[in-house]
Design an enzyme around this catalytic site. Structure first.
Site, PDB file in Angstrom:
ATOM      1  N   SER A 457       0.836  -1.200   0.000  1.00 32.11           N
ATOM      2  CA  SER A 457       0.000   0.000   0.000  1.00 32.11           C
ATOM      3  C   SER A 457       0.877   1.259   0.000  1.00 32.11           C
ATOM      4  O   SER A 457       2.000   1.232   0.507  1.00 32.11           O
ATOM      5  CB  SER A 457      -0.875  -0.037   1.256  1.00 32.11           C
ATOM      6  OG  SER A 457      -1.957   0.829   1.128  1.00 32.11           O
ATOM      7  N   PRO A 458       0.366   2.357  -0.535  1.00 35.09           N
ATOM      8  CA  PRO A 458       1.168   3.594  -0.527  1.00 35.09           C
ATOM      9  C   PRO A 458       1.506   4.040   0.893  1.00 35.09           C
ATOM     10  O   PRO A 458       0.637   4.037   1.762  1.00 35.09           O
ATOM     11  CB  PRO A 458       0.254   4.622  -1.205  1.00 35.09           C
ATOM     12  CG  PRO A 458      -1.099   4.004  -1.292  1.00 35.09           C
ATOM     13  CD  PRO A 458      -0.917   2.532  -1.223  1.00 35.09           C
ATOM     14  N   CYS A 460       3.834   7.154   2.741  1.00 34.94           N
ATOM     15  CA  CYS A 460       4.768   8.280   2.758  1.00 34.94           C
ATOM     16  C   CYS A 460       6.001   7.926   3.579  1.00 34.94           C
ATOM     17  O   CYS A 460       5.865   7.357   4.670  1.00 34.94           O
ATOM     18  CB  CYS A 460       4.107   9.489   3.416  1.00 34.94           C
ATOM     19  SG  CYS A 460       3.066  10.385   2.299  1.00 34.94           S
ATOM     20  N   GLN A 535       1.461   6.856  -7.144  1.00 30.19           N
ATOM     21  CA  GLN A 535       0.290   7.528  -6.565  1.00 30.19           C
ATOM     22  C   GLN A 535       0.532   9.035  -6.591  1.00 30.19           C
ATOM     23  O   GLN A 535       1.476   9.525  -5.965  1.00 30.19           O
ATOM     24  CB  GLN A 535       0.042   7.078  -5.123  1.00 30.19           C
ATOM     25  CG  GLN A 535      -1.253   7.676  -4.566  1.00 30.19           C
ATOM     26  CD  GLN A 535      -1.449   7.421  -3.080  1.00 30.19           C
ATOM     27  OE1 GLN A 535      -0.613   7.829  -2.278  1.00 30.19           O
ATOM     28  NE2 GLN A 535      -2.541   6.777  -2.714  1.00 30.19           N
ATOM     29  N   TYR A 616      -7.382  14.874   1.627  1.00 24.73           N
ATOM     30  CA  TYR A 616      -6.499  15.739   0.843  1.00 24.73           C
ATOM     31  C   TYR A 616      -7.342  16.508  -0.181  1.00 24.73           C
ATOM     32  O   TYR A 616      -8.568  16.418  -0.166  1.00 24.73           O
ATOM     33  CB  TYR A 616      -5.374  14.907   0.222  1.00 24.73           C
ATOM     34  CG  TYR A 616      -4.489  14.289   1.290  1.00 24.73           C
ATOM     35  CD1 TYR A 616      -3.806  15.104   2.192  1.00 24.73           C
ATOM     36  CD2 TYR A 616      -4.374  12.913   1.438  1.00 24.73           C
ATOM     37  CE1 TYR A 616      -3.020  14.560   3.207  1.00 24.73           C
ATOM     38  CE2 TYR A 616      -3.592  12.356   2.440  1.00 24.73           C
ATOM     39  CZ  TYR A 616      -2.913  13.185   3.327  1.00 24.73           C
ATOM     40  OH  TYR A 616      -2.157  12.649   4.337  1.00 24.73           O
ATOM     41  N   ARG A 664      -7.857   6.215  -5.329  1.00 27.59           N
ATOM     42  CA  ARG A 664      -8.059   5.889  -3.906  1.00 27.59           C
ATOM     43  C   ARG A 664      -9.149   6.798  -3.365  1.00 27.59           C
ATOM     44  O   ARG A 664      -9.089   8.025  -3.535  1.00 27.59           O
ATOM     45  CB  ARG A 664      -6.768   6.044  -3.114  1.00 27.59           C
ATOM     46  CG  ARG A 664      -6.967   5.786  -1.624  1.00 27.59           C
ATOM     47  CD  ARG A 664      -5.688   5.560  -0.853  1.00 27.59           C
ATOM     48  NE  ARG A 664      -5.418   4.135  -0.724  1.00 27.59           N
ATOM     49  CZ  ARG A 664      -4.716   3.583   0.276  1.00 27.59           C
ATOM     50  NH1 ARG A 664      -4.189   4.327   1.216  1.00 27.59           N
ATOM     51  NH2 ARG A 664      -4.521   2.283   0.328  1.00 27.59           N
ATOM     52  N   ARG A 758       1.222  -1.232   6.942  1.00 31.05           N
ATOM     53  CA  ARG A 758       2.122  -1.415   8.079  1.00 31.05           C
ATOM     54  C   ARG A 758       2.808  -2.776   8.105  1.00 31.05           C
ATOM     55  O   ARG A 758       4.011  -2.847   8.412  1.00 31.05           O
ATOM     56  CB  ARG A 758       1.374  -1.135   9.393  1.00 31.05           C
ATOM     57  CG  ARG A 758       1.084   0.353   9.570  1.00 31.05           C
ATOM     58  CD  ARG A 758       0.033   0.609  10.611  1.00 31.05           C
ATOM     59  NE  ARG A 758      -1.244   0.037  10.246  1.00 31.05           N
ATOM     60  CZ  ARG A 758      -2.310  -0.005  11.042  1.00 31.05           C
ATOM     61  NH1 ARG A 758      -2.227   0.494  12.249  1.00 31.05           N
ATOM     62  NH2 ARG A 758      -3.442  -0.517  10.613  1.00 31.05           N
TER      63      ARG A 758
HETATM   64  C1  LIG Z   1       3.630   5.404   7.442  1.00 33.47           C
HETATM   65  C2  LIG Z   1       2.395   5.430   6.600  1.00 33.47           C
HETATM   66  C3  LIG Z   1       2.332   6.289   5.518  1.00 33.47           C
HETATM   67  C4  LIG Z   1       1.203   6.318   4.700  1.00 33.47           C
HETATM   68  N1  LIG Z   1       1.189   7.091   3.586  1.00 33.47           N
HETATM   69  C5  LIG Z   1       0.181   6.989   2.695  1.00 33.47           C
HETATM   70  C6  LIG Z   1       0.231   7.628   1.439  1.00 33.47           C
HETATM   71  O1  LIG Z   1       1.213   8.252   1.106  1.00 33.47           O
HETATM   72  N2  LIG Z   1      -0.828   7.509   0.607  1.00 33.47           N
HETATM   73  C7  LIG Z   1      -1.938   6.790   0.957  1.00 33.47           C
HETATM   74  O2  LIG Z   1      -2.875   6.700   0.165  1.00 33.47           O
HETATM   75  N3  LIG Z   1      -2.002   6.145   2.133  1.00 33.47           N
HETATM   76  C8  LIG Z   1      -0.968   6.211   2.988  1.00 33.47           C
HETATM   77  N4  LIG Z   1      -1.006   5.496   4.158  1.00 33.47           N
HETATM   78  C9  LIG Z   1      -2.186   4.652   4.434  1.00 33.47           C
HETATM   79  C10 LIG Z   1      -1.886   3.220   4.016  1.00 33.47           C
HETATM   80  O3  LIG Z   1      -1.699   3.089   2.624  1.00 33.47           O
HETATM   81  C11 LIG Z   1      -3.020   2.280   4.449  1.00 33.47           C
HETATM   82  O4  LIG Z   1      -4.206   2.651   3.778  1.00 33.47           O
HETATM   83  C12 LIG Z   1      -3.264   2.307   5.945  1.00 33.47           C
HETATM   84  O5  LIG Z   1      -2.027   2.300   6.666  1.00 33.47           O
HETATM   85  C13 LIG Z   1      -4.073   1.092   6.401  1.00 33.47           C
HETATM   86  O6  LIG Z   1      -3.421  -0.094   6.056  1.00 33.47           O
HETATM   87  P1  LIG Z   1      -2.643  -1.008   7.147  1.00 33.47           P
HETATM   88  O7  LIG Z   1      -3.619  -1.324   8.216  1.00 33.47           O
HETATM   89  O8  LIG Z   1      -2.216  -2.221   6.359  1.00 33.47           O
HETATM   90  O9  LIG Z   1      -1.478  -0.217   7.654  1.00 33.47           O
HETATM   91  C14 LIG Z   1       0.102   5.485   5.001  1.00 33.47           C
HETATM   92  C15 LIG Z   1       0.180   4.652   6.110  1.00 33.47           C
HETATM   93  C16 LIG Z   1       1.305   4.586   6.886  1.00 33.47           C
HETATM   94  C17 LIG Z   1       1.349   3.622   8.057  1.00 33.47           C
END
Ligand SMILES: Cc1cc2nc3c(=O)[nH]c(=O)nc-3n(C[C@H](O)[C@H](O)[C@H](O)COP(=O)(O)O)c2cc1C
Ligand SMILES: Cc1cc2nc3c(=O)[nH]c(=O)nc-3n(C[C@H](O)[C@H](O)[C@H](O)COP(=O)(O)OP(=O)(O)OC[C@H]3O[C@@H](n4cnc5c(N)ncnc54)[C@H](O)[C@@H]3O)c2cc1C
Length: 824
Positions: A457-458, A460, A535, A616, A664, A758
């Site tokens: 997943s994306p 940052c 993205q 955003y 998204r 994560r």
């Molecule tokens: C450190 C971090 C940075 C993230 N940055 C982005 C991002 O740049 N773009 C985005 O769409 N979601 C971002 N997310 C959200 C994740 O893509 C994801 O939707 C969210 O963490 C839930 O998934 P998980 O439970 O597997 O962590 C970020 C999440 C984390 C933990």
């Protein structure tokens, strides 16, 4: 001690018995308005596990119950002319009337005074005059309502209508019948509970109910109507009624269960939908938990015991209620799944409440899971020709296949054809002549073929210098690609300097950015089979904020840049106020997105995503909570989508036709007045009409005071809704942490791709490890690491066998034999 129990249902009687048995000198009186043999309902259901609990607490009533049970191991699902039987479930059914007689007799034999035909008035001083007052007076509890100010009950009346009926038709499995009529869909939940007696709970949605004219029929006439519907399934037997009126199920919750010496148990305090068969189980387990709270606090201290009861029991009850809620929603939306392959429909039904999973079923019903794997593989075939197998794949130790040009040999996109795939065509094979687990089936988007369904997943990284990704990014993305995921997203990459979230965010608005990204893309393509999606986003009102680890969404103390949004509303009260965008701003932002798209193409990305989620810029237009505009970009959903769609269309026009694009979205704002799942279906449809190939379904982060309901896979229901209502390809994400969950989601058709964020931060090799676990050797591994791959595959086979063995041993004992013995 003097104990008054109001209500002689399963909760009240069982608690009374356990108290009296433990403390014979306690005076326990049960007040019940009905006569001992005067009861509604037909059969009740208990699992093997629940019977274990009963056996441990009161062997006498357990033996009596077990002597009157029907026992079955299988669940049978009849759907659109097919039937599936899934074994290994271990359930018993017993007549509610018999159960109440057994519990009443047992209570009296222990010295409990049961006063039948005694209607209790909630404020009757005679009732309140006890050391402990237990309100076990059921779903319509008068006691709960009389003290509503303290207990704070909430009642969610569900839309579907249901009626408890019975029949003489025998069953040897818990059986679901789904029947489509000219008015709509009817569901029968059926199980035997004693010789020549079965429960039939009939359920339908309110529209079908009205169209069928059931609102105008009395009890007898509606039973005759249902007999007509299920004539084949009844096999000549009649339906029996007993206060079988149609009702809406009330989901009841109470903020508090205890007030002074007064406590709510059973249906009075919380209900669980009948589709998980837990109402009576919950009620009796409440009785046990309340007794245990007294036992653990010495038996005399009412306040301490009641405090202990509520503290110890709440989690379990809420968990069961949550499972029941998820289950009831599945039945309410059964029409969503009507065109699904019947095997996957059955799998979806079995796994609906998250308690049963792919791995779980593989243990209990391996043939069924093989059939599910084959059905998923059939769907893949329907997506169009797969790439030819690459030389060297299939053996962990062979050298890696050539990587160049594999997608370009494919014809231009076939339509996505998921529904109605048929098992008559042979499934394609994932791996060596074997159908693999769903997560290792390929997936196609336009001419892009993904080797598997796992997605990074994306995320940052907040580590770019002036928007330029560096060696951190090369190592981060490089190692996750080597780890084997089918698709990887970049972090949100911003389309201009002022579009950044933080000073550390990556960009795509400068030649240096393009060159740096190209270096990473080239590495990913040269060293892995992972496809790479860029993205693109604009932070909007959440821009000019600190790095994540310095305070997420917190405004920069200095060096902030001007921010824009749909409306001039700050994110936090202390955030900077964004400027409301003008048409000229919109034109500029569209141009930035197009320029970044072209850069992304030149850098070699395989796919492009537009970030329109998480509050955003584009999300701020879509949500009514953040868009208060009065022009053609505000107001209706159509208007709020106008600018995001303009951006998307402009990008689509600049992005190569054969390459896919995703969007998204935040499918709900988790806030009153915000976007809901139904809105998300419309949002998804609008982007799909504009040429979007995949909806990346996230939620929330739109407003600071949202109240998300977290839990395992908590966002997946929104993906399920969009995929199955709008017939669109979706990717789900959010608290998905195991390969078992990934397989469960995919097999049940809740998403086409599963993204993990994560988990990938700490484990780039999530996919490689899962491939070893599920024995999917076709996963690509660079030659440098092949020895490691061979080892993990070998070890996983051994570990898996050991774990399966342990799980088999840990299964609750089946009460089938005890039942047979007792019956004899
Ligand atoms: C450190 C971090 C940075 C993230 N940055 C982005 C991002 O740049 N773009 C985005 O769409 N979601 C971002 N997310 C959200 C994740 O893509 C994801 O939707 C969210 O963490 C839930 O998934 P998980 O439970 O597997 O962590 C970020 C999440 C984390 C933990
Ligand atoms: C119509 C209907 C049919 C059902 N059939 C089934 C079924 O077949 N199988 C199944 O598993 N579950 C069935 N259920 C659900 C199941 O009954 C409950 O989940 C379970 O019985 C809860 O147990 P309880 O002891 O908390 O409440 P209940 O079983 O409802 O017991 C409460 C008792 O309190 C008594 N009472 C209420 N108010 C007073 C008062 N003021 N004074 C004196 N007595 C009072 C009632 O007469 C009742 O006996 C049915 C529910 C309904 C509404």
């Amino acid at each position: 001690m003097k104990v008054h129990v109001v209500g002689g249902g399963p909760a009240g009687l069982y608690f009374a018995s356990l108290m009296k048995k433990a403390w014979p000198s306690t005076r326990v009186t049960v007040f019940e308005r009905n006569r001992p043999d005067d009861t509604f309902g037909f059969g009740v259901v208990f699992s093997d596990q629940t019977l274990d609990t009963f056996e441990a607490h009161d062997r006498e009533s357990y033996r009596a119950i077990i002597g009157h049970f029907a026992y079955w191991d299988d669940i049978e699902i009849h759907f659109r002319g097919t039937s599936h039987r899934v074994g290994g479930n271990g359930f018993c059914g017993c007549s509610r009337a018999t159960l109440l007689k057994i519990l009443g007799r047992r209570a009296r034999s222990l010295g409990v005074e049961v006063q039948y035909q005694t209607e209790v008035s909630p404020l009757d001083p005679k009732i309140l005059d006890a050391d402990l007052v237990v309100a076990a007076d059921g779903i319509h509890s008068r006691l709960r309502d009389a003290f509503a100010a303290t207990f704070k009950p909430s009642v969610d009346l569900r839309p579907n209508l249901f009626s408890w009926m019975g029949s003489t038709r025998p069953f040897d499995a818990f059986t679901f019948f789904f029947r489509e009529t000219e008015h709509g869909i009817f569901i029968a939940h059926c199980y035997q509970y004693e010789p020549r007696r079965s429960t039939w709970i009939i359920e339908t949605d309110p529209e079908t109910f009205a169209r069928a004219g059931l609102d105008r029929l009395d009890e007898a006439a509606s039973a005759r109507y249902v007999e007509g519907l299920f004539a084949d399934e009844l096999e000549g037997h009649r339906l029996i009624t007993n206060r079988s009126i149609w009702r809406n199920f009330p989901v009841i919750r109470c903020e508090r269960w205890v007030a002074d010496n007064f406590v709510l148990i059973g249906d009075a305090k919380a209900t669980a939908h009948f589709s998980i068969g837990s109402g009576t189980k919950l009620a009796m387990e409440d009785g046990i938990a309340l007794y245990e709270a007294f036992r653990d606090t010495g038996g005399r201290d009412v306040a301490a015991a009641l405090g202990r009861f509520e503290a110890a029991r709440r989690d379990e009850v809420e968990k069961t209620q949550h499972s029941a809620d998820v289950s009831l929603v599945w039945f309410e939306h059964v029409d969503r799944f009507w065109n699904m392959d019947p095997t996957r429909f059955a799998f979806g039904l079995m796994t609906r409440s998250k308690a049963i999973t792919y791995d779980n079923l593989a243990l209990r019903a391996p043939e069924f899971v093989d059939e599910v794997d084959a059905a998923v593989a059939c769907e893949v075939r329907a997506l169009g020709p797969l790439p030819p197998p690459l030389a060297g794949e299939g053996s962990p130790l062979r050298s890696p296949p050539p990587l160049a040009g594999e997608a370009s040999s494919l014809p231009f996109p076939p339509p996505i054809a998921r529904e109605g795939s048929s098992l008559s065509s042979p499934p394609p094979l994932a791996g060596e002549g074997r159908v693999g687990a769903p997560m290792f089936q390929p997936f196609r988007l336009r001419s892009l073929m993904l080797a598997n369904r796992v997605v990074v997943s994306p995320m940052c990284q907040y580590s770019a210098q002036d928007g330029t990704p560096d060696d951190w990014h090369l190592v981060h993305y490089g190692s996750r690609a080597i780890g084997g995921a089918g698709l990887m997203f970049t972090e949100m990459t911003d389309v201009s300097k002022d579009a950044r979230i933080s000073p550390g965010c990556a960009g795509m608005y400068d030649d240096a950015h393009e060159a740096a990204w190209k270096r990473i893309v080239d590495f990913v393509h040269a060293r892995s089979r992972t496809k790479f999606c860029l993205q693109l986003g604009h932070a909007g009102r959440k821009g000019a904020t600190r790095l994540m680890w310095e305070g997420i969404d917190e405004p920069l103390p200095e060096g902030a840049w001007p921010i824009v949004s749909a409306s001039p509303l700050p994110y936090f009260p202390h955030s900077a106020v964004p400027r409301e965008m003008t048409r000229a701003d919109m034109e500029a932002v569209i141009a930035d997105f197009v320029a970044a798209t072209k850069r992304g193409e030149r850098a070699g990305f395989d796919m492009l995503e537009l970030h329109a989620a998480h509050g955003y810029l584009l999300a701020s237009f879509i949500s009514p909570l953040t868009n208060r505009r009065c022009d053609r970009y505000g107001g209706t959903l159509e208007n709020r989508l106008r600018f995001p769609l303009e951006v998307f269309r402009a990008m689509r026009a600049a992005w190569p036709r054969e390459k896919p694009m995703s969007v998204r979205i935040s499918a709900t704002d988790w806030a009153d007045g915000g976007l809901t799942g139904d809105d998300a279906v419309e949002v998804a449809r609008a982007f799909a009409r504009a040429g979007c190939d995949l909806i990346d379904v996230s939620t929330g982060q739109t407003v600071a005071d949202a109240e998300p309901v977290y839990g395992r896979m908590f966002q997946t229901p929104f993906s399920d809704q969009i995929r199955n209502e709008a017939s669109l390809a979706t990717m789900c994400v959010g608290a998905i942490t195991t390969a078992d969950q990934v397989n469960t989601i995919l097999a049940a058709g809740r998403a086409d791709l599963v993204a993990l964020a994560r988990p990938h931060l700490v484990d780039p090799y999530f996919t490689m490890k899962a491939a070893a676990w599920y024995d999917a050797p076709a996963i690509h591994c660079p030659p440098q690491y092949l020895a490691g791959k061979e080892q993990i595959f070998r070890n996983s086979t051994r570990d898996r066998d050991e774990l399966l063995d342990l799980r088999r041993k840990a299964k609750p004992k089946a009460h089938r034999d005890t039942w047979k013995e007792a019956a004899e």
